[in-house]
Structures are given as structure tokens and as C-alpha cells.
Design a protein around this motif. Structure first.
Motif, PDB file in Angstrom:
ATOM      1  N   ASN A  33       0.862  -1.179   0.000  1.00 19.19           N
ATOM      2  CA  ASN A  33       0.000   0.000   0.000  1.00 19.19           C
ATOM      3  C   ASN A  33       0.893   1.221   0.000  1.00 19.19           C
ATOM      4  O   ASN A  33       2.084   1.130   0.303  1.00 19.19           O
ATOM      5  CB  ASN A  33      -0.897   0.017   1.247  1.00 19.19           C
ATOM      6  N   ARG A  34       0.297   2.371  -0.322  1.00 20.58           N
ATOM      7  CA  ARG A  34       1.132   3.582  -0.351  1.00 20.58           C
ATOM      8  C   ARG A  34       1.278   4.210   1.030  1.00 20.58           C
ATOM      9  O   ARG A  34       2.157   5.000   1.264  1.00 20.58           O
ATOM     10  CB  ARG A  34       0.512   4.601  -1.301  1.00 20.58           C
ATOM     11  N   GLU A  35       0.330   3.844   1.938  1.00 19.25           N
ATOM     12  CA  GLU A  35       0.340   4.469   3.269  1.00 19.25           C
ATOM     13  C   GLU A  35       0.823   3.488   4.309  1.00 19.25           C
ATOM     14  O   GLU A  35       0.287   2.386   4.431  1.00 19.25           O
ATOM     15  CB  GLU A  35      -1.098   4.851   3.654  1.00 19.25           C
ATOM     16  N   GLU A  37       0.354   3.613   7.443  1.00 15.77           N
ATOM     17  CA  GLU A  37      -0.673   3.350   8.467  1.00 15.77           C
ATOM     18  C   GLU A  37      -1.572   2.175   8.092  1.00 15.77           C
ATOM     19  O   GLU A  37      -1.904   1.334   8.919  1.00 15.77           O
ATOM     20  CB  GLU A  37      -1.546   4.592   8.650  1.00 15.77           C
ATOM     21  N   LYS A  38      -1.977   2.154   6.797  1.00 13.11           N
ATOM     22  CA  LYS A  38      -2.813   1.057   6.297  1.00 13.11           C
ATOM     23  C   LYS A  38      -2.071  -0.265   6.438  1.00 13.11           C
ATOM     24  O   LYS A  38      -2.624  -1.269   6.884  1.00 13.11           O
ATOM     25  CB  LYS A  38      -3.135   1.276   4.813  1.00 13.11           C
ATOM     26  N   ASN A  39      -0.795  -0.239   6.034  1.00 12.64           N
ATOM     27  CA  ASN A  39       0.013  -1.454   6.115  1.00 12.64           C
ATOM     28  C   ASN A  39       0.126  -1.940   7.556  1.00 12.64           C
ATOM     29  O   ASN A  39      -0.018  -3.127   7.834  1.00 12.64           O
ATOM     30  CB  ASN A  39       1.423  -1.185   5.568  1.00 12.64           C
ATOM     31  N   GLY A  66      -5.449  -4.611  -6.637  1.00 16.54           N
ATOM     32  CA  GLY A  66      -6.607  -4.068  -5.915  1.00 16.54           C
ATOM     33  C   GLY A  66      -6.668  -2.561  -5.906  1.00 16.54           C
ATOM     34  O   GLY A  66      -7.285  -1.962  -5.031  1.00 16.54           O
ATOM     35  N   ILE A  67      -6.007  -1.925  -6.903  1.00 15.29           N
ATOM     36  CA  ILE A  67      -6.068  -0.457  -6.979  1.00 15.29           C
ATOM     37  C   ILE A  67      -7.330  -0.045  -7.745  1.00 15.29           C
ATOM     38  O   ILE A  67      -8.024  -0.893  -8.294  1.00 15.29           O
ATOM     39  CB  ILE A  67      -4.815   0.134  -7.689  1.00 15.29           C
ATOM     40  N   LYS A  68      -7.618   1.244  -7.791  1.00 11.72           N
ATOM     41  CA  LYS A  68      -8.756   1.731  -8.579  1.00 11.72           C
ATOM     42  C   LYS A  68      -8.387   1.683 -10.069  1.00 11.72           C
ATOM     43  O   LYS A  68      -7.212   1.905 -10.412  1.00 11.72           O
ATOM     44  CB  LYS A  68      -9.072   3.188  -8.201  1.00 11.72           C
TER      45      LYS A  68
HETATM   46  N1  LIG Z   1     -15.453  -1.879  -3.324  1.00 14.21           N
HETATM   47  C1  LIG Z   1     -16.244  -2.700  -4.023  1.00 14.21           C
HETATM   48  O1  LIG Z   1     -17.385  -3.016  -3.644  1.00 14.21           O
HETATM   49  C2  LIG Z   1     -15.735  -3.285  -5.326  1.00 14.21           C
HETATM   50  C3  LIG Z   1     -16.526  -4.222  -6.019  1.00 14.21           C
HETATM   51  C4  LIG Z   1     -16.010  -4.787  -7.197  1.00 14.21           C
HETATM   52  C5  LIG Z   1     -14.747  -4.435  -7.668  1.00 14.21           C
HETATM   53  N2  LIG Z   1     -14.028  -3.482  -6.978  1.00 14.21           N
HETATM   54  C6  LIG Z   1     -12.714  -3.098  -7.522  1.00 14.21           C
HETATM   55  O2  LIG Z   1     -11.754  -3.285  -6.516  1.00 14.21           O
HETATM   56  C7  LIG Z   1     -10.702  -2.339  -6.697  1.00 14.21           C
HETATM   57  C8  LIG Z   1     -10.391  -1.682  -5.353  1.00 14.21           C
HETATM   58  O3  LIG Z   1     -11.534  -1.002  -4.901  1.00 14.21           O
HETATM   59  P1  LIG Z   1     -11.646  -0.534  -3.383  1.00 14.21           P
HETATM   60  O4  LIG Z   1     -13.024  -0.118  -3.155  1.00 14.21           O
HETATM   61  O5  LIG Z   1     -11.017  -1.587  -2.511  1.00 14.21           O
HETATM   62  O6  LIG Z   1     -10.663   0.753  -3.434  1.00 14.21           O
HETATM   63  P2  LIG Z   1      -9.778   1.346  -2.256  1.00 14.21           P
HETATM   64  O7  LIG Z   1     -10.422   1.120  -0.946  1.00 14.21           O
HETATM   65  O8  LIG Z   1      -9.419   2.731  -2.661  1.00 14.21           O
HETATM   66  O9  LIG Z   1      -8.455   0.439  -2.293  1.00 14.21           O
HETATM   67  C9  LIG Z   1      -7.408   0.633  -3.185  1.00 14.21           C
HETATM   68  C10 LIG Z   1      -6.111   0.571  -2.397  1.00 14.21           C
HETATM   69  O10 LIG Z   1      -5.018   0.560  -3.303  1.00 14.21           O
HETATM   70  C11 LIG Z   1      -4.043   1.515  -2.846  1.00 14.21           C
HETATM   71  N3  LIG Z   1      -3.263   1.966  -3.995  1.00 14.21           N
HETATM   72  C12 LIG Z   1      -3.676   2.699  -5.034  1.00 14.21           C
HETATM   73  N4  LIG Z   1      -2.677   2.881  -5.906  1.00 14.21           N
HETATM   74  C13 LIG Z   1      -1.606   2.248  -5.397  1.00 14.21           C
HETATM   75  C14 LIG Z   1      -0.259   2.094  -5.818  1.00 14.21           C
HETATM   76  N5  LIG Z   1       0.179   2.596  -6.972  1.00 14.21           N
HETATM   77  N6  LIG Z   1       0.575   1.392  -5.032  1.00 14.21           N
HETATM   78  C15 LIG Z   1       0.142   0.851  -3.870  1.00 14.21           C
HETATM   79  N7  LIG Z   1      -1.124   0.971  -3.404  1.00 14.21           N
HETATM   80  C16 LIG Z   1      -1.985   1.663  -4.157  1.00 14.21           C
HETATM   81  C17 LIG Z   1      -4.892   2.607  -2.273  1.00 14.21           C
HETATM   82  O11 LIG Z   1      -4.114   3.460  -1.484  1.00 14.21           O
HETATM   83  P3  LIG Z   1      -4.437   5.067  -1.414  1.00 14.21           P
HETATM   84  O12 LIG Z   1      -5.556   5.169  -0.437  1.00 14.21           O
HETATM   85  O13 LIG Z   1      -3.160   5.632  -0.970  1.00 14.21           O
HETATM   86  O14 LIG Z   1      -4.851   5.491  -2.797  1.00 14.21           O
HETATM   87  C18 LIG Z   1      -5.917   1.777  -1.488  1.00 14.21           C
HETATM   88  O15 LIG Z   1      -5.406   1.338  -0.261  1.00 14.21           O
HETATM   89  C19 LIG Z   1     -11.168  -1.325  -7.732  1.00 14.21           C
HETATM   90  O16 LIG Z   1     -10.477  -1.550  -8.939  1.00 14.21           O
HETATM   91  C20 LIG Z   1     -12.629  -1.611  -7.896  1.00 14.21           C
HETATM   92  O17 LIG Z   1     -13.044  -1.416  -9.242  1.00 14.21           O
HETATM   93  C21 LIG Z   1     -14.485  -2.927  -5.823  1.00 14.21           C
END
Ligand SMILES: NC(=O)c1ccc[n+]([C@@H]2O[C@H](COP(=O)([O-])OP(=O)(O)OC[C@H]3O[C@@H](n4cnc5c(N)ncnc54)[C@H](OP(=O)(O)O)[C@@H]3O)[C@@H](O)[C@H]2O)c1
Length: 263
Positions: A33-35, A37-39, A66-68
């Protein structure tokens, strides 16, 4: 080694299922993760390895991405040759992932909200031009079935379909639930009472449908609808207002948007 590149809400829910279900032992899991604290909080909770450097994941056999989706283009990451990259990214086609990670084997998945409660519904599509051993396939299915049910899909088109049905589906049920909460309040129930009534009704309907799955959903509806009774009158109104057509149009709108986002 199993790794998570980005472990937020959905990654965290999947990680929880994997550790609780013993699919991988914590020392075989590495999260980036980038943070810090999360880790730290994931490390404390699960005893897994963590890092702030995505390059540390470049030796892992399996990487859960698992990124966006909007973060993909800027991501600088080269998985090891023949690694398996399991994407959670909504609306991101295999072709795009393959272009980004040409040396990896791609698996596209579509989990849903239920994963947070061990009741997920995940569609999985294995890129057809990559080879996966039976053991690899069953391990990947296990990763997701630790947190719910899994459907192994034979076409990528169905992943988008899964998104519009079970991916967005929890919100459809919540929309209906919200309307029912408001209807309950109009009958004089307090907001708190209305929420209890609707939450428990949803839960009861879901549990009954799951525990007695030999009975179709349509038949369950009929069991609540005695001929000439009150429920029948309510269902008559849904039909008069063409609820089926409304639902079809809503799913079609979700599919259209998925196709736009996939370009
Ligand atoms: N949530 C749902 O219900 C759901 C359902 C189906 C599919 N999805 C898919 O699941 C994926 C994740 O969704 P989410 O809701 O879990 O999002 P999220 O809570 O924002 O999780 C993404 C994580 O990835 C980290 N991250 C982003 N870029 C990074 C990088 N370059 N290096 C390291 N860590 C990085 C983020 O850190 P920061 O906070 O620092 O950005 C965050 O901790 C998405 O692609 C979404 O389309 C989600």
C-alpha cells in the motif's frame, strides 16, 4: 507468495477471507500500500508482510491487483515472468491488462459487497490465451470462495454482465429497501423501527432463499402470496407499473456504462 498490489476496501475483504479460511498462511502473503498506516493495521490484524514499494511484489507468483481502475495507467510495476495477475478492477478488459503486464497471465474477476460479510458473489474469467494448471485454477477459485460464492465464467462478456447484476446488485436491493423504509414510515413507524423491519425482512428472505435453494425464487414469492390476500395486491401494483421492464432497463443502463468505461 501471494501479494496484494493495493489493499483497501475490497482487497481487505478478500484478504480477510483468505487468512480466516487458511487459503494461504500469513507469512506467505505480502501487501503493498502507499500508506504505512494502512500497512501497519493489516500487519497487526493478520500477521502478514507489508511493504510500501510495489517493486517488492515483482518476485511474487500471484498478484491481486486491488487499486482503482483509474490508477492503472500511472502504475509502474513489472510482475515476474509468468506470474498470475488477478485483477479486481471494474470495467478493465483483459486486453488492457495484458498490454500493461505482457509477461503475466491475467485473471479478471468481479467481486461484490457481500465479500465484506463472507457472502460475496464473484465472477472469474481466466484469460483464454494463457495456460493455468488445474491446481492454479483451483487455488484462485479458493481465494474468492473463502469469502463467498464463485462463478467460473466462459466468456469475458459475462464479467461485465456479472458487474451489472451481482456487482451493482446490492445497491439495487438497497434502493428497494430504502423505498420500503420510507413506505413503513408513512404507515407511522419511526425511522429506527422501519430500518429494523426492513433489515430483518431482507435478511430473512436471503437466508430462506439460501437455505432452501431447491425452491426457486419465484416459488418463494408465491408462497408469501396467498390467493386473494394482501401480498397479491401489492405484487399486482408492481406488475401494473411494469417492474420487470424497469429492472431490465436499469441493468441495460449499467451494461451500457460498463462498455463505455471499458474502452
Ligand atoms: N469496493 C467494491 O465493492 C468493489 C466491487 C467490485 C470491484 N471493486 C474493484 O476493486 C478495486 C479496489 O476497490 P476498493 O473499493 O477496494 O478501493 P480502495 O479502498 O481505494 O483500495 C485501493 C487501495 O489501493 C491503494 N493503492 C492505489 N494505488 C496504489 C499504488 N500505486 N501502489 C500501492 N497501493 C496503491 C490505495 O491506497 P491510497 O488510499 O493511498 O490510494 C488503497 O489502499 C477497484 O479496482 C474496484 O473497481 C471494488
Amino acid at each position: 507468495m501471494l501479494s496484494f498490489l493495493g489493499c483497501g476496501n475490497m482487497g481487505g475483504a478478500i484478504l480477510d477471507g483468505i487468512v480466516r479460511g487458511g487459503v494461504f498462511s500469513p507469512e506467505k502473503i505480502l501487501v503493498a500500500n502507499r500508506e504505512s498506516e494502512k500497512n501497519l493495521s493489516l500487519k497487526k490484524k493478520y500477521g502478514i508482510g507489508t511493504t510500501l514499494e510495489v517493486s517488492d511484489l515483482e518476485t511474487c507468483e500471484i498478484v491481486i491487483l486491488g487499486i482503482k481502475p483509474q490508477g492503472l495507467d500511472a502504475l509502474e510495476f513489472s510482475p515476474k515472468k509468468n506470474a498470475i495477475v488477478i485483477s479486481l478492477l471494474v470495467g478493465t478488459p483483459v486486453a488492457k491488462l495484458q498490454k500493461k503486464f505482457p509477461d503475466a497471465r491475467i485473471v479478471r474477476t468481479m467481486p461484490n459487497l457481500g465479500q465484506f460479510a463472507g457472502r460475496g458473489m464473484t465472477g472469474i474469467f481466466f484469460a483464454p490465451d494463457a495456460t493455468f494448471s488445474p491446481d492454479e485454477k483451483s487455488k484462485i477459485l479458493e481465494i474468492f470462495s473463502a469469502g463467498g460464492k464463485v462463478l467460473n465464467l466462459d466468456s469475458e462478456e459475462k464479467i461485465d454482465g456479472i458487474g451489472a447484476i451481482s456487482g451493482s446488485g446490492p445497491a439495487y436491493f438497497f434502493q428497494f429497501a430504502e423505498n420500503l423504509v420510507s413506505a413503513a414510515q408513512k404507515l407511522g413507524f419511526s425511522p429506527e423501527e422501519s430500518e429494523i423491519l426492513i433489515r430483518q425482512t431482507m435478511l430473512g428472505a436471503g437466508e430462506v432463499a439460501e437455505n432452501f435453494s431447491e425452491i426457486s425464487l419465484g416459488k418463494w414469492k408465491k408462497r408469501v402470496m396467498s390467493p386473494g390476500g394482501t401480498t397479491e395486491q401489492a405484487i399486482r401494483v408492481f406488475n401494473e407499473f411494469h417492474l420487470e421492464k424497469i429492472v431490465d432497463d436499469a441493468v441495460a443502463a449499467a451494461m451500457k456504462r460498463t462498455r463505455e468505461l471499458s474502452k
